[in-house]
Design an enzyme around this catalytic site. Structure first.
Site, PDB file in Angstrom:
ATOM      1  CG  ASP A  15      -1.672  -1.264   1.482  1.00 51.44           C
ATOM      2  OD1 ASP A  15      -2.071  -1.902   0.498  1.00 51.44           O
ATOM      3  OD2 ASP A  15      -1.854  -1.621   2.661  1.00 51.44           O
ATOM      4  CD  GLU A 222      -8.893  -3.102  -0.667  1.00 54.46           C
ATOM      5  OE1 GLU A 222      -9.310  -3.174   0.499  1.00 54.46           O
ATOM      6  OE2 GLU A 222      -8.132  -3.972  -1.153  1.00 54.46           O
TER       7      GLU A 222
HETATM    8  O1  FUB Z   1      -3.008  -3.572   3.726  1.00 55.51           O
HETATM    9  C1  FUB Z   1      -4.276  -3.864   4.244  1.00 55.51           C
HETATM   10  C2  FUB Z   1      -5.336  -3.608   3.228  1.00 55.51           C
HETATM   11  O2  FUB Z   1      -5.104  -4.396   2.072  1.00 55.51           O
HETATM   12  C3  FUB Z   1      -5.371  -2.192   2.701  1.00 55.51           C
HETATM   13  O3  FUB Z   1      -5.886  -1.270   3.590  1.00 55.51           O
HETATM   14  C4  FUB Z   1      -6.156  -2.421   1.465  1.00 55.51           C
HETATM   15  O4  FUB Z   1      -6.160  -1.357   0.562  1.00 55.51           O
HETATM   16  C5  FUB Z   1      -5.478  -3.661   0.911  1.00 55.51           C
HETATM   17  O5  FUB Z   1      -4.316  -3.358   0.197  1.00 55.51           O
END
Ligand code: FUB
Length: 323
Positions: A15, A222
């Site tokens: 991320d 997301e």
């Molecule tokens: O790294 C944890 C979660 O996985 C993140 O918040 C999401 O975007 C996904 O990448």
């Protein structure tokens, strides 16, 4: 630089939110660990406990790990799971935004403040009032205004909210209903609260109709990011269960945004999450995959590759599996 480059191999990281501060690239990633928690759709296996910040003078030069910038032990309201963070600079201070479950296992967005881009960051006593879900990303609009984008489905809990209020059933809408949206809110002058009720980040199809919940190849899941190119606002994001990084273009930070295409095809691993930044006249996509861990979705590695535009402002699709 057209080849992808893994940035570090001494930690698993994911991320990556990249920014240019003081002429250097700073990267704010999640710090993946093997917590031994079985994999499930709610992402319990992503049980991260601290954040490291990295910097580099050039995209192909050495990467400095500045050590722990924030530890879950120091967050007064902490429950568990430090997920994808971001950072912003304003008036001599650096603000670090992070999603973390509170003591009731509800994701909130916290703010921590530091004097330097690499931290350490001191967390505020409470999360942002009215915050929920995950994946904060902050746009400095260059006119004194900062906007925070956030939200993520499934483990990120976005499906539990309508009109920014928790709902009883907490399910995703039906396939033919409008998709759930990421949220955006202007930040207050002191950068630590929402200055307004968060608004939906609406993504329209080519006919001007909001994307439907069943449109899994295009709808928001997301990992929001916002960047500006030639005066337009580019909202990019992950489609989650179809594993694409997509983007949509609008005329202002709130949108609506019109869907334009795929930035990155699926990588090794379930999640895909990114940031886009301009540095010395070139554009770069920072993202992650799970190749170095042999495909373990919760042990990811951050990487960078050059991102290119076509003459009409669209982005050239990058192959997620190419080296
Ligand atoms: O790294 C944890 C979660 O996985 C993140 O918040 C999401 O975007 C996904 O990448």
């Amino acid at each position: 630089m057209k080849k992808k480059r893994y940035l570090v191999d001494h930690l698993f990281t994911a991320d990556p939110s990249a920014h240019v501060f003081n002429g250097k690239i700073y990267i704010y990633p999640s710090h993946d660990i093997d917590a031994g928690i079985p994999e499930n759709d709610l992402g319990d296996h992503f049980d991260m406990r601290d954040y490291h910040v990295f910097s580099m003078d050039s995209v192909d030069g050495p990467v400095t790990d500045h050590g722990v910038a924030l530890d879950v032990k120091n967050v007064p309201w902490a429950g568990r799971q430090m997920w994808a963070p971001d950072a912003a600079y304003k008036n001599g201070k650096y603000y670090f935004y992070f999603p973390l479950k509170d003591k009731n296992d509800i994701f909130r967005i916290g703010v921590a403040v530091g004097e330097n881009p690499e931290g350490p960051f001191i967390p505020l006593e409470n999360p942002i009032k009215g915050s929920f879900s995950i994946d904060p990303a902050v746009l400095d609009d260059g006119d004194g205004n900062f906007y925070i984008y956030f939200g993520g489905l499934w483990g990120g809990q976005l499906q539990r909210y309508r009109n920014n209020k928790a709902i009883e059933c907490g399910n995703e809408p039906k396939d033919d209903e409008p998709a759930l949206c990421a949220r955006v809110a202007k930040l207050t002058d002191n950068m630590t609260e929402f200055a307004e009720e968060p608004r939906d980040v609406i993504i329209l199809d080519e006919n001007g109709t909001p994307l439907k919940a069943g449109d899994h190849e295009r709808r928001y899941f997301e990992g929001p990011w916002m960047h500006k190119y030639n005066g337009k606002y580019y909202f990019s994001y992950s489609t989650g269960n179809t594993h694409l990084l997509c983007y949509a273009i609008g005329d202002n930070p709130y949108g609506p945004f019109t869907y334009k295409g795929v930035i990155l095809t699926p990588v090794v691993g379930w999640t895909t999450h990114h940031s886009i930044v301009e540095f010395n006249g070139k554009w770069y996509l920072f993202h992650h995959d799970s190749k170095p861990s042999g495909g373990k979705t919760w042990l990811r590695s951050i990487k960078v590759v050059e991102l290119e535009y076509n003459n009409d402002g669209t982005i050239k699709t990058i192959d997620g599996l190419a080296e």
